[in-house]
Scaffold this motif. Structure first.
Motif, PDB file in Angstrom:
ATOM      1  N   LEU A  37      63.663  46.926 143.222  1.00  0.00           N
ATOM      2  CA  LEU A  37      62.283  46.798 142.760  1.00  0.00           C
ATOM      3  C   LEU A  37      61.346  47.766 143.461  1.00  0.00           C
ATOM      4  CD1 LEU A  37      62.140  42.935 142.410  1.00  0.00           C
ATOM      5  CD2 LEU A  37      61.881  44.603 140.561  1.00  0.00           C
ATOM      6  N   VAL A  38      61.507  47.932 144.765  1.00  0.00           N
ATOM      7  CA  VAL A  38      60.631  48.864 145.490  1.00  0.00           C
ATOM      8  C   VAL A  38      60.942  50.303 145.086  1.00  0.00           C
ATOM      9  CG1 VAL A  38      60.010  49.737 147.771  1.00  0.00           C
ATOM     10  CG2 VAL A  38      60.201  47.291 147.389  1.00  0.00           C
ATOM     11  N   ALA A  39      62.204  50.594 144.851  1.00  0.00           N
ATOM     12  CA  ALA A  39      62.577  51.954 144.441  1.00  0.00           C
ATOM     13  C   ALA A  39      62.027  52.306 143.064  1.00  0.00           C
ATOM     14  CB  ALA A  39      64.095  52.106 144.452  1.00  0.00           C
ATOM     15  N   SER A  40      61.767  51.314 142.236  1.00  0.00           N
ATOM     16  CA  SER A  40      61.300  51.595 140.879  1.00  0.00           C
ATOM     17  C   SER A  40      59.778  51.673 140.761  1.00  0.00           C
ATOM     18  CB  SER A  40      61.830  50.525 139.919  1.00  0.00           C
ATOM     19  OG  SER A  40      61.221  49.285 140.187  1.00  0.00           O
ATOM     20  N   THR A  41      59.049  51.418 141.851  1.00  0.00           N
ATOM     21  CA  THR A  41      57.585  51.457 141.780  1.00  0.00           C
ATOM     22  C   THR A  41      57.060  52.800 142.259  1.00  0.00           C
ATOM     23  OG1 THR A  41      57.313  50.539 144.002  1.00  0.00           O
ATOM     24  CG2 THR A  41      57.378  48.971 142.177  1.00  0.00           C
ATOM     25  N   LYS A  42      55.797  53.060 141.924  1.00  0.00           N
ATOM     26  CA  LYS A  42      55.138  54.268 142.406  1.00  0.00           C
ATOM     27  C   LYS A  42      54.769  54.095 143.864  1.00  0.00           C
ATOM     28  CE  LYS A  42      52.969  56.691 138.719  1.00  0.00           C
ATOM     29  NZ  LYS A  42      51.728  57.143 138.120  1.00  0.00           N
ATOM     30  N   VAL A  43      54.884  55.170 144.617  1.00  0.00           N
ATOM     31  CA  VAL A  43      54.526  55.149 146.028  1.00  0.00           C
ATOM     32  C   VAL A  43      53.271  55.997 146.199  1.00  0.00           C
ATOM     33  CG1 VAL A  43      55.251  55.766 148.360  1.00  0.00           C
ATOM     34  CG2 VAL A  43      56.912  54.846 146.746  1.00  0.00           C
ATOM     35  N   TYR A  44      52.262  55.417 146.854  1.00  0.00           N
ATOM     36  CA  TYR A  44      51.016  56.107 147.107  1.00  0.00           C
ATOM     37  C   TYR A  44      51.006  56.598 148.553  1.00  0.00           C
ATOM     38  CZ  TYR A  44      49.880  53.804 142.773  1.00  0.00           C
ATOM     39  OH  TYR A  44      49.905  53.386 141.484  1.00  0.00           O
ATOM     40  N   TYR A 120      52.463  46.739 139.865  1.00  0.00           N
ATOM     41  CA  TYR A 120      51.945  45.519 140.488  1.00  0.00           C
ATOM     42  C   TYR A 120      52.890  44.344 140.236  1.00  0.00           C
ATOM     43  CZ  TYR A 120      48.852  41.516 141.262  1.00  0.00           C
ATOM     44  OH  TYR A 120      48.313  40.333 141.697  1.00  0.00           O
ATOM     45  N   GLN A 121      53.368  44.209 139.015  1.00  0.00           N
ATOM     46  CA  GLN A 121      54.302  43.124 138.697  1.00  0.00           C
ATOM     47  C   GLN A 121      55.624  43.293 139.452  1.00  0.00           C
ATOM     48  OE1 GLN A 121      54.266  43.573 134.412  1.00  0.00           O
ATOM     49  NE2 GLN A 121      53.221  41.591 134.209  1.00  0.00           N
ATOM     50  N   GLU A 122      56.118  44.517 139.526  1.00  0.00           N
ATOM     51  CA  GLU A 122      57.359  44.774 140.266  1.00  0.00           C
ATOM     52  C   GLU A 122      57.162  44.486 141.756  1.00  0.00           C
ATOM     53  OE1 GLU A 122      58.152  48.809 139.186  1.00  0.00           O
ATOM     54  OE2 GLU A 122      59.244  48.225 137.375  1.00  0.00           O
ATOM     55  N   ASP A 123      55.996  44.840 142.282  1.00  0.00           N
ATOM     56  CA  ASP A 123      55.720  44.553 143.691  1.00  0.00           C
ATOM     57  C   ASP A 123      55.627  43.057 143.958  1.00  0.00           C
ATOM     58  OD1 ASP A 123      55.820  47.098 144.698  1.00  0.00           O
ATOM     59  OD2 ASP A 123      53.654  47.421 144.678  1.00  0.00           O
ATOM     60  N   ILE A 124      55.070  42.303 143.022  1.00  0.00           N
ATOM     61  CA  ILE A 124      55.023  40.845 143.189  1.00  0.00           C
ATOM     62  C   ILE A 124      56.435  40.293 143.294  1.00  0.00           C
ATOM     63  CG2 ILE A 124      54.503  38.658 142.035  1.00  0.00           C
ATOM     64  CD1 ILE A 124      51.967  39.979 140.948  1.00  0.00           C
ATOM     65  N   ALA A 125      57.301  40.725 142.390  1.00  0.00           N
ATOM     66  CA  ALA A 125      58.700  40.267 142.432  1.00  0.00           C
ATOM     67  C   ALA A 125      59.371  40.711 143.726  1.00  0.00           C
ATOM     68  CB  ALA A 125      59.463  40.803 141.223  1.00  0.00           C
ATOM     69  N   ALA A 126      59.113  41.947 144.143  1.00  0.00           N
ATOM     70  CA  ALA A 126      59.712  42.448 145.388  1.00  0.00           C
ATOM     71  C   ALA A 126      59.222  41.648 146.598  1.00  0.00           C
ATOM     72  CB  ALA A 126      59.396  43.934 145.567  1.00  0.00           C
ATOM     73  N   VAL A 127      57.953  41.270 146.610  1.00  0.00           N
ATOM     74  CA  VAL A 127      57.416  40.468 147.719  1.00  0.00           C
ATOM     75  C   VAL A 127      58.121  39.116 147.769  1.00  0.00           C
ATOM     76  CG1 VAL A 127      55.375  39.199 148.523  1.00  0.00           C
ATOM     77  CG2 VAL A 127      55.161  41.587 147.851  1.00  0.00           C
ATOM     78  N   VAL A 128      58.255  38.473 146.617  1.00  0.00           N
ATOM     79  CA  VAL A 128      58.918  37.170 146.574  1.00  0.00           C
ATOM     80  C   VAL A 128      60.354  37.293 147.077  1.00  0.00           C
ATOM     81  CG1 VAL A 128      59.780  35.352 145.043  1.00  0.00           C
ATOM     82  CG2 VAL A 128      57.453  36.235 144.750  1.00  0.00           C
TER      83      VAL A 128
END
Length: 151
Positions: A37-44, A120-128
């Motif tokens: 999940l973290v690998a699939s999100t944008k990194v700022y 944002y949705q992927e990060d929520i799942a990654a946090v959980v």
């Protein structure tokens, strides 16, 4: 008669049936999900997801190595293995907790960014999943410490 470490640490298929070693599989699953999940999100630029990726990849690879060492029975050759088991899982729990907090902070900051709603949705799942992995490593640490204390 003194109890040796080889009489209580599992090896082979016993790893799949003993507590705390049965936690290896869910640690793989949830750690792998965090990684994906973290690998699939944008990194700022101000995003600490590099730390989250390091923790998830490190723990995934090291837990895999640890798991195979237990299955192969290498843990039967020395009395230091219970101590190493507690130490590794404590470090992994601490790393995952720090990564979970950092990831939750990033996710909160992305909350109002409507352009990156998917991230944002992927990060929520990654946090959980990251907090679940933290909990699994923490439980594994406690149960390994109880086993270590029984030596």
């Amino acid at each position: 008669m003194a109890t040796s470490s080889s009489s209580t640490l599992p090896s082979g298929c016993g790893v799949f049936t003993t507590v705390p070693d049965v936690f290896f599989i869910p640690e793989f699953v949830f750690g792998g999900l965090v990684w994906i999940l973290v690998a699939s999100t944008k990194v700022y630029m101000d995003n600490p997801q590099g730390w989250v990726m390091f923790v998830s990849v490190f723990c995934f690879v090291f837990t895999t190595l640890w798991f195979f060492l237990f299955i192969s029975g290498v843990n039967q050759k020395s009395s230091v293995w219970p101590t190493l088991d507690v130490a590794y899982h404590a470090i992994a729990a601490f790393f995952y907790l720090s990564a979970s907090v950092a990831l939750a902070n990033v996710t909160i900051r992305l909350q109002n960014d409507s352009l990156n709603f998917k991230s944002y949705q992927e990060d929520i799942a990654a946090v959980v999943f990251s907090y679940v992995a933290t909990l699994l490593y923490f439980i594994h640490t406690i149960l390994s410490a109880i086993r270590w204390k029984s030596f």
